[in-house]
Design an enzyme around this catalytic site. Structure first.
Site, PDB file in Angstrom:
ATOM      1  CE1 TYR A  37      -3.872  -2.186   4.914  1.00 41.06           C
ATOM      2  CE2 TYR A  37      -3.044   0.025   4.400  1.00 41.06           C
ATOM      3  CZ  TYR A  37      -3.648  -1.286   4.125  1.00 41.06           C
ATOM      4  OH  TYR A  37      -3.668  -1.551   2.533  1.00 41.06           O
TER       5      TYR A  37
ATOM      6  CB  SER B 253      -0.912  -0.008   1.242  1.00 45.37           C
ATOM      7  OG  SER B 253      -1.571   1.194   1.367  1.00 45.37           O
TER       8      SER B 253
END
Length: 228
Positions: free
Chosen positions: A152, A137
């Site tokens: 995350y 990501s």
């Protein structure tokens, strides 16, 4: 000869869309999911040379069984796409984060990929010019990282570190390893407002299809290299 491509967590979202794109190109797609029925339904709906594989990336026994199934039915693996991921903790900050959530994020975003990769490496070594693509990501970029989604971001940054380590180790085996970000995509994880699944999947597909001379150990989004 078509490639044998295993995609983890591919019964929905970006993984499913990516499986459909590869199947449309004529590749042999191994669509894995924790639930065997979900994998079978998605594979049947996609069609082409798409095969369901039950694989729970958190369960070593399930991962081992999946590797044995791939070996028995296909004999090798050309591409492994580690797509399993989760825990987008947008409501947390690092200073007050629930460390249980952080541990869960590390299990899903780091250890699951590590576990699957170790199990599939013997099959990747049986292919010529095999490739591993870890779905990361842009939130994992240390150069761009802010205060949001600490669990995350940290877990995906750890995944990027694993990507670099594997790339250096496996270069002599001619197995290339990259990280690929789909960008903010309207999936179950990304939520509403993101771009279409087809665009997020295409960002990953580009990395799978890179020529060997592109090297190894890079971090891509939308055909561009992201800063680590």
């Amino acid at each position: 000869m078509s490639r044998v491509i295993l995609i983890t967590g591919a019964n929905r979202g970006i993984g499913r869309e990516l499986a459909a794109q590869f199947a449309a190109d004529g590749d042999t797609v191994l669509l894995s999911a924790r639930n065997s029925d979900a994998a079978a339904q998605a594979a049947a709906e996609i069609g082409g040379d798409t095969h369901p594989v039950q694989l729970d990336a958190s369960d070593p026994a399930s991962v081992k069984a999946a590797a044995q199934k791939v070996e028995a039915e296909h004999g090798r693996l050309d591409v492994l796409v580690n797509n399993v991921g989760g825990i987008f903790d947008y409501a947390q900050q690092a200073s007050t984060a629930d460390l249980g959530v952080v541990q869960e994020a590390l299990e899903i975003n780091l250890f699951s990929t590590w576990r699957v990769t170790q199990a599939m490496l013997p099959l990747l070594r049986k292919a010529q010019g095999a490739r591993i693509v870890n779905v990361s990501s842009e939130a994992a970029s240390l150069a761009r990282m802010g205060a949001s989604t600490p669990a995350y971001g940290a877990s995906k940054a750890a995944l990027n570190a694993l990507t670099r380590s594997l790339a250096a180790e496996l270069a002599e085996d001619e197995i290339t390893v990259h990280a690929a970000s789909p960008g903010w995509t309207a999936s179950d994880l990304g939520g509403e407002g993101g771009r279409p699944l087809a665009d997020g999947a295409a960002s990953i597909k580009h990395v799978v299809n890179l020529p060997a001379e592109a090297g190894t150990g890079a971090f891509y989004q939308d055909e561009q290299i992201l800063p680590w």
